[in-house]
Design an enzyme around this catalytic site. Structure first.
Site, PDB file in Angstrom:
ATOM      1  N   ASP A 148     -32.071 -12.903 139.178  1.00 11.26           N
ATOM      2  CA  ASP A 148     -31.890 -12.448 137.807  1.00 11.26           C
ATOM      3  C   ASP A 148     -31.265 -11.166 137.955  1.00 11.26           C
ATOM      4  O   ASP A 148     -31.422 -10.322 139.000  1.00 11.26           O
ATOM      5  CB  ASP A 148     -33.469 -12.034 137.226  1.00 11.26           C
ATOM      6  CG  ASP A 148     -33.594 -11.990 135.780  1.00 11.26           C
ATOM      7  OD1 ASP A 148     -34.166 -12.859 135.207  1.00 11.26           O
ATOM      8  OD2 ASP A 148     -33.196 -11.045 135.228  1.00 11.26           O
ATOM      9  N   CYS A 157     -34.493 -14.150 121.759  1.00  6.02           N
ATOM     10  CA  CYS A 157     -35.984 -13.726 121.777  1.00  6.02           C
ATOM     11  C   CYS A 157     -36.173 -12.354 120.964  1.00  6.02           C
ATOM     12  O   CYS A 157     -37.363 -12.212 120.386  1.00  6.02           O
ATOM     13  CB  CYS A 157     -36.513 -13.242 123.116  1.00  6.02           C
ATOM     14  SG  CYS A 157     -36.902 -14.898 123.912  1.00  6.02           S
TER      15      CYS A 157
END
Ligand SMILES: [Zn+2]
Length: 255
Positions: A59, A187
């Site tokens: 990530d 999101c």
């Protein structure tokens, strides 16, 4: 397995669908988690809990306060830290016997092949199509199964893909080529319920375990190309089969 490991995984070992042979396979397995956000976080908890012996966490993002509502491995002390670093630290605290590697980087077409080389399964829980397609193409090229777990508002989608095998679809067969350039981190705009990503992340962890146990124990039925669509509001689950596209740019016959 040593007595302490037998004790730690006793509830798996007693399950006929896993058994000692299944637990030994999990301990010998290597999984890559792409994206340590809402899906990667609970997936890591259950995969580390299951004693998957080697975990590689990828990530490029850092932990923000607004992540804590759903990204359950992080605490306020992690805010500002790279997610991959904080997630690896969590896993090391949780079970020091696991081998955990992390990369603070975005997986791309350029680096995907080297980041996934030699692993048993890749679990993709990232937040954009461009990355998902790059990961899928790299998995097909390397002959590595892909577990895909995604969430849009209250709809979760989980599937195992084996596009490198004849007659099995890849992720690109499913979504097509239109999204290659698209980055849709929605999101922030649309909102997301924490418990929903928990359900989808745990569902993805179980799907990956089905891949790892193929040919080992009865839980090892990967259900290749079957897309499980979870409606969190109803709640309900339906399953559809993704057909291999002969003209697919990831796994088709023209390649
Ligand atoms: Zn394909």
């Amino acid at each position: 397995m040593t007595p302490d490991r037998l004790d730690r995984f006793a509830r798996h070992i007693v399950l006929p669908e896993v058994g000692a042979v299944g637990q030994a396979r999990l301990a010998a397995s290597h999984i890559v988690l792409v994206g340590m956000g809402g899906i990667g976080s609970p997936a890591l908890q259950y995969l580390a809990g299951a004693g998957i012996g080697r975990l590689t966490l990828i990530d490029d993002d850092v932990v923000e306060a607004s992540n804590l509502q759903r990204q359950t491995i992080y605490t306020e002390a992690d805010i500002g830290q790279p997610k991959a670093t904080a997630a690896a630290a969590w896993a090391a605290r949780f079970d020091p016997a696991l081998t955990v590697t992390h990369h603070v980087t975005r997986i791309t077409r350029a680096n995907a092949a080297s980041l996934i080389a030699g692993v048993d399964v890749v679990l993709d829980g990232c937040d954009n199509f461009a990355t998902r397609l790059a990961v899928s193409d790299a998995c097909v090229a390397a002959g590595i199964p892909l577990t895909s777990a995604a969430l849009g508002r209250f709809q979760g989608q989980v599937a195992n893909f084996a596009g490198h095998r004849a007659d099995h679809a890849c992720y690109r067969c499913f979504v097509g080529d239109a999204f290659d350039a698209e980055d849709c981190d929605t999101c922030a705009d649309l909102g997301v319920l924490g418990a929903m990503v928990g359900m989808v992340g745990a569902f993805g962890a179980m799907a990956a375990m089905r891949v790892l146990l193929e040919g080992v124990s009865t839980l090892g039925d990967p259900q290749w190309g079957q897309l499980h669509v979870l409606d969190g509001l109803k709640p309900g689950l339906r399953t559809m089969r993704i057909a291999k596209d002969a003209a697919c740019g990831g796994c088709g016959e023209a390649l």
